[in-house]
Enzyme design. Structure first.
Site, short mmCIF file in Angstrom:
data_model
loop_
_atom_site.label_atom_id
_atom_site.label_comp_id
_atom_site.label_asym_id
_atom_site.label_seq_id
_atom_site.Cartn_x
_atom_site.Cartn_y
_atom_site.Cartn_z
N TRP A 104 -31.80 4.58 45.60
CA TRP A 104 -32.54 3.99 46.72
C TRP A 104 -32.13 2.52 46.89
O TRP A 104 -31.97 1.79 45.92
CB TRP A 104 -34.05 4.08 46.44
CG TRP A 104 -34.87 3.38 47.47
CD1 TRP A 104 -35.05 3.74 48.77
CD2 TRP A 104 -35.64 2.18 47.27
NE1 TRP A 104 -35.87 2.84 49.41
CE2 TRP A 104 -36.25 1.87 48.52
CE3 TRP A 104 -35.87 1.36 46.18
CZ2 TRP A 104 -37.08 0.77 48.68
CZ3 TRP A 104 -36.69 0.26 46.34
CH2 TRP A 104 -37.29 -0.03 47.59
N ASP B 72 -44.31 0.96 63.32
CA ASP B 72 -44.05 1.61 62.04
C ASP B 72 -45.36 2.00 61.35
O ASP B 72 -46.42 2.10 61.97
CB ASP B 72 -43.18 0.70 61.16
CG ASP B 72 -42.26 1.47 60.24
OD1 ASP B 72 -42.73 1.97 59.20
OD2 ASP B 72 -41.06 1.59 60.55
N ASP B 73 -45.30 2.19 60.06
CA ASP B 73 -46.40 2.71 59.24
C ASP B 73 -47.67 1.87 59.41
O ASP B 73 -47.61 0.65 59.55
CB ASP B 73 -45.96 2.71 57.78
CG ASP B 73 -46.83 3.55 56.87
OD1 ASP B 73 -47.84 4.08 57.35
OD2 ASP B 73 -46.48 3.68 55.69
N ARG C 37 -45.48 7.21 45.30
CA ARG C 37 -46.00 6.35 46.38
C ARG C 37 -47.39 6.82 46.81
O ARG C 37 -47.72 6.82 47.99
CB ARG C 37 -45.03 6.33 47.56
CG ARG C 37 -45.19 5.13 48.51
CD ARG C 37 -44.05 5.09 49.52
NE ARG C 37 -44.17 3.96 50.43
CZ ARG C 37 -44.55 4.07 51.72
NH1 ARG C 37 -44.85 5.24 52.23
NH2 ARG C 37 -44.60 3.00 52.49
N LYS D 13 -39.47 7.85 64.56
CA LYS D 13 -38.84 7.70 63.25
C LYS D 13 -39.57 8.61 62.28
O LYS D 13 -40.75 8.42 61.99
CB LYS D 13 -38.92 6.24 62.79
CG LYS D 13 -38.28 5.98 61.42
CD LYS D 13 -38.40 4.51 61.04
CE LYS D 13 -37.81 4.23 59.66
NZ LYS D 13 -37.94 2.81 59.28
N TRP D 14 -38.86 9.62 61.75
CA TRP D 14 -39.45 10.67 60.91
C TRP D 14 -39.08 10.36 59.46
O TRP D 14 -37.95 10.53 59.05
CB TRP D 14 -38.90 12.01 61.34
CG TRP D 14 -39.42 13.22 60.63
CD1 TRP D 14 -39.26 13.55 59.33
CD2 TRP D 14 -40.18 14.28 61.23
NE1 TRP D 14 -39.86 14.75 59.05
CE2 TRP D 14 -40.44 15.23 60.20
CE3 TRP D 14 -40.66 14.53 62.51
CZ2 TRP D 14 -41.15 16.40 60.45
CZ3 TRP D 14 -41.36 15.71 62.75
CH2 TRP D 14 -41.61 16.61 61.72
N ASP D 15 -40.07 9.93 58.67
CA ASP D 15 -39.80 9.46 57.32
C ASP D 15 -40.18 10.51 56.28
O ASP D 15 -40.94 11.45 56.55
CB ASP D 15 -40.57 8.16 57.06
CG ASP D 15 -39.83 7.20 56.12
OD1 ASP D 15 -38.92 7.66 55.40
OD2 ASP D 15 -40.16 6.01 56.12
N MET D 16 -39.66 10.35 55.06
CA MET D 16 -40.00 11.19 53.90
C MET D 16 -39.79 10.35 52.66
O MET D 16 -38.66 10.08 52.26
CB MET D 16 -39.12 12.44 53.85
CG MET D 16 -39.46 13.37 52.71
SD MET D 16 -38.02 14.27 52.13
CE MET D 16 -38.78 15.36 50.94
N ASN D 17 -40.88 9.93 52.02
CA ASN D 17 -40.77 8.88 51.01
C ASN D 17 -41.00 9.31 49.57
O ASN D 17 -41.45 8.52 48.75
CB ASN D 17 -41.74 7.73 51.37
CG ASN D 17 -41.16 6.84 52.45
OD1 ASN D 17 -40.03 6.41 52.37
ND2 ASN D 17 -41.96 6.58 53.47
N ASP E 194 -32.96 1.54 53.29
CA ASP E 194 -34.04 0.54 53.32
C ASP E 194 -33.52 -0.84 52.95
O ASP E 194 -34.24 -1.83 53.12
CB ASP E 194 -35.14 0.94 52.34
CG ASP E 194 -36.11 1.96 52.93
OD1 ASP E 194 -36.05 2.19 54.15
OD2 ASP E 194 -36.91 2.52 52.17
#
Length: 758
Positions: A200, A367-368, A444, A477-481, A549
């Protein structure tokens, strides 16, 4: 583009653009004969394969023919258990517990165009004259297993798309435990392996090392393609460079656990295979059912790594990416994440948008933190409803306020995750991946929804459809954390638990197909903590990915350079962020941050309300410059000039239009050198017969976070020397331009070339 078949000789000669791929039947076993530069077709190709007797430790399927051993025969789709001791392409467990099958040739079919793979992303054609597909049928008489090897050759690309379809024609349940998309046996081991590894905020760094006895194995066991390894492997001759030499690329169109490996065996042959990782995988195949592997795209280049990359770029940009934005110029955006993190309200977002409009920015991305009670990363994932504390008028009001500033409106979501502290989790605690009765590992402060379950995917489809319909949203924006743990499903039987990771991915692909079809005018960008799922599978649904990131300009040189080995610039999200950089603490000028970000889909990720007048002035220039060059960057051919992984770390690349009439060049000096040698930058991809005029752009150094060229005494000698000059394409590619006059650490210079009439 042709597929020649000589049934009498058992010969199949596949000709794609600039390459040949030859298969020959040997006692019913498809043998791999050749893959490389294109050959003329004639019967002499049947004499390439040479077989010889080895020893009793390499057994023979036919005792009367000791020269034929599966342990030494180069094969197209090898099996284990019938005398080949090397890595198999597949393995099946039968109902009686035995694992011995023997696939042998039963026929073939040639089809125009390229068939779609059911439930899976793949390269496609828009007309049948773009490609031809060979279907090679193999059968195991004992079990009733039928396998189809698919090979698609392309008219305009030196590439072959391969995949495998398993069909159960027998009467008893079997389990697929190993299913590669492609396997290729090379005649020798005089190769180096090149692959992309990292972590990362340090993704896709280039690794290159010699092959030797044993195996090089690249894989992910994380439930995604991962930050650590990319689903790609290349074999290169040791003398291959960026511009010349034989290179063989293997890229997998898949977003979950994969394996790519190169095994050198006892007689110096090399077997390369790529596909779903057999680790923690099996698939129960009942009579009458089928199983399709993901697609592998194989590329051959005689023009080194650069030639291979440009083939992948053109193919993936035009025949993997889809939708309204495939050929469109992508909008310049500002994202509020590093500007505000979770601490914002509607007025703060509107204030940033008010600054963005006059600069020429076209899109604002929220964003988030806009949903549920999301004030930190420890709650609310799954609760996809507006937080009226922060946004009293909801998304509709906020989008209206952003639109009034002349900007489109975009939104961040992370739909595959669920927070234990959420209304959704309290209602459906069994909807996450989990092993009943055991702890649930959090990353997370979140768990992973079980997308192998139809009701979960249907819920996400309906919920997200409602969100995307609330306001005029043009970007998502499709995230996966986080990665997967406790990979088990509450609804799967014990015999099918090891199918969960793959079924999850099939569920995600289906969900994305439904959403992108319902909202064709939304530009979707994939993200997984940055580049943790930057793979061809996701590009089929989302034509761009947040590259990393890590937004530091110097770190991004290596990340974007490495990513370009396989992926075109049009797929890379690249933003200008604040300094000191939030990942590494480095201070670089606004100009070099802009120059690096311009080599992708350009945007800003900082608080524009904190910009000084000088910074605003430079941002206006950057945005105007990018609007002039973005069609070149996003649709042109990329040529890598200097690698950050070699020498002093200096980096350079350029983008050239298809007709070679214009180009954009970017050069980056990492560290200054006292009294150094004269250094020249030689260009590539131009027409040697054309004359080009040079238009230089801003040049930067690290003396200030603000662009140093704004001061009258800080104009680069490089800029003065060549601005407006005219040079022949041959001169620029053979002699180049002097770049050693740049001053300071972290300096950059960009310039454009335009062909002129003589």
């Amino acid at each position: 583009m042709n597929i020649h078949v000589n049934e009498a000789l058992g010969l199949f000669h596949l000709q794609s653009k600039d390459c040949s791929y030859i298969i020959q039947l040997v006692e019913g076993y498809p043998a791999h004969v050749y893959w490389g530069a294109q050959l003329h077709h004639d019967e002499s190709l049947a004499s390439i394969l040479e077989l010889r007797e080895r020893c009793s430790f390499s057994p023979t399927p036919d005792s009367s023919r000791r020269t034929l051993s599966l342990d030494t025969l180069p094969q197209e789709y090898p099996q284990y258990g019938t005398s080949d001791f090397r890595q198999p392409a597949y393995q099946v467990a039968l109902a009686d517990g035995t694992r011995t099958t023997e696939l042998k040739y039963s026929g073939y079919l040639i089809e125009p165009g390229k068939p779609k793979l059911e439930g899976l992303p793949s390269v496609y054609t828009e007309s049948d004259d773009e490609a031809t597909t060979l279907l090679l049928f193999l059968e195991d008489q004992h079990s009733g297993l039928k396998t189809t090897l698919l090979y698609t050759v392309f008219a305009n690309h030196s590439a072959i798309a391969r995949s495998t379809l398993f069909e159960h024609k027998g009467s008893a349940v079997m389990n697929i435990e190993h299913a590669m998309s492609a396997s290729v046996d090379f005649a020798d081991s005089n190769y180096q392996a090149l692959y992309l590894s990292g972590a990362w905020v340090r993704e896709r760094h280039i690794q290159r090392r010699d092959l030797g006895p044993g195996a090089i194995r690249l894989e992910s066991r994380r439930g995604s393609s991962s930050h650590q390894m990319n689903p790609f492997l290349a074999l290169l001759r040791p003398d291959a460079t960026e511009d010349r030499g034989d290179v063989y690329g293997f890229s997998l169109i898949y977003s979950s656990n994969f394996v790519a490996q190169a095994e050198v065996e006892q007689f110096d042959q090399t077997r390369v295979s790529i596909g779903i990782n057999p680790f923690d995988f099996s698939w129960q195949l009942e009579p009458g059912q089928s199983f399709q592997t993901p697609e592998a795209v194989l590329v051959f280049s005689e023009e080194g790594l650069g030639g291979m990359s440009r083939t992948y770029h053109r193919l993936y940009r035009t025949r993997l990416c889809r939708g309204a934005y495939r050929d469109k110029e992508r909008p310049i955006l500002v994202n509020n994440w590093e500007a505000t993190y979770f601490d914002f309200d509607a007025d703060k977002i509107e204030a940033i948008a008010k600054e963005a409009g006059p600069l020429g920015i076209e899109l604002f991305v929220l964003d988030d933190g806009w949903f549920g009670k999301r004030d930190s990363d420890n709650s609310s994932l799954g609760d996809w409803f507006e937080d009226r504390r922060k946004l009293p008028g909801g998304l509709t009001d906020l989008a209206k306020r952003v639109n009034e500033q002349g900007l489109q409106f975009g939104l961040w979501v992370e739909p595959e995750m669920i927070s234990p502290d959420s209304e959704l989790y309290r209602s459906h605690p069994d909807w996450c991946l989990h092993a009943e009765g055991r702890r649930r590992t959090e990353g997370r402060s979140q768990l992973v929804l079980d997308l192998s379950r139809k009701e979960v995917c249907d819920y996400l489809y309906e919920t997200l459809s409602s969100v995307f319909s609330i306001a005029p949203i043009t970007y998502v924006k499709w995230d996966m954390n986080r990665n997967m743990t406790e990979i088990a499903s509450a609804t799967a039987t014990s015999e099918r638990q090891k199918e969960t990771a793959h079924r999850y991915m099939l569920g995600l692909y289906d969900l994305l197909e439904r959403l992108t079809s319902r909202f064709p005018d939304i530009l979707f960008e994939s993200c997984s903590g940055g580049g943790g799922r930057f793979d061809p599978g996701m590009l089929y649904y989302m034509p761009q990915t947040w590259t990393s990131d890590d937004t530091d300009a110097i770190e991004r040189l290596a990340i974007q350079y490495g990513t370009s080995i396989v992926y075109p610039a049009s797929t890379m999200g690249a933003h200008v962020s604040n300094v000191p950089n939030h990942q590494v603490g480095r201070i670089t000028s606004l100009a070099i941050r802009g120059d690096v970000a311009m080599s992708g889909n350009f945007g800003y990720e900082l608080d524009l309300t904190a910009f000084t007048n000088e910074e605003k002035e430079l941002a206006v220039k950057q945005i105007a410059q990018y609007k002039e060059i973005r069609s070149l960057v996003q649709q042109g051919d990329m040529y890598r000039l200097l690698s950050p992984f070699e020498g002093r770390g200096d980096t350079a690349w350029m983008f050239v239009s298809e007709d070679q009439s214009e180009a954009f060049v970017a050069y980056f000096r990492v560290l200054a050198e006292p009294n150094g040698p004269i250094r020249r930058l030689t260009l590539k991809g131009l027409d040697p017969a054309k004359k080009y005029t040079i238009e230089t752009g801003a040049t930067s150094n690290a003396s200030s976070p603000i662009d140093s060229t704004l001061a009258e005494d800080a104009v680069s000698p490089f800029r003065l020397a060549f601005d407006g000059e005219i040079f022949g394409g041959d001169r620029l590619m053979k002699i180049g331009l002097v770049v050693s006059d740049l001053a300071g650490d972290f300096a950059s210079s960009t310039f454009r070339l335009k062909a002129i009439s003589c």
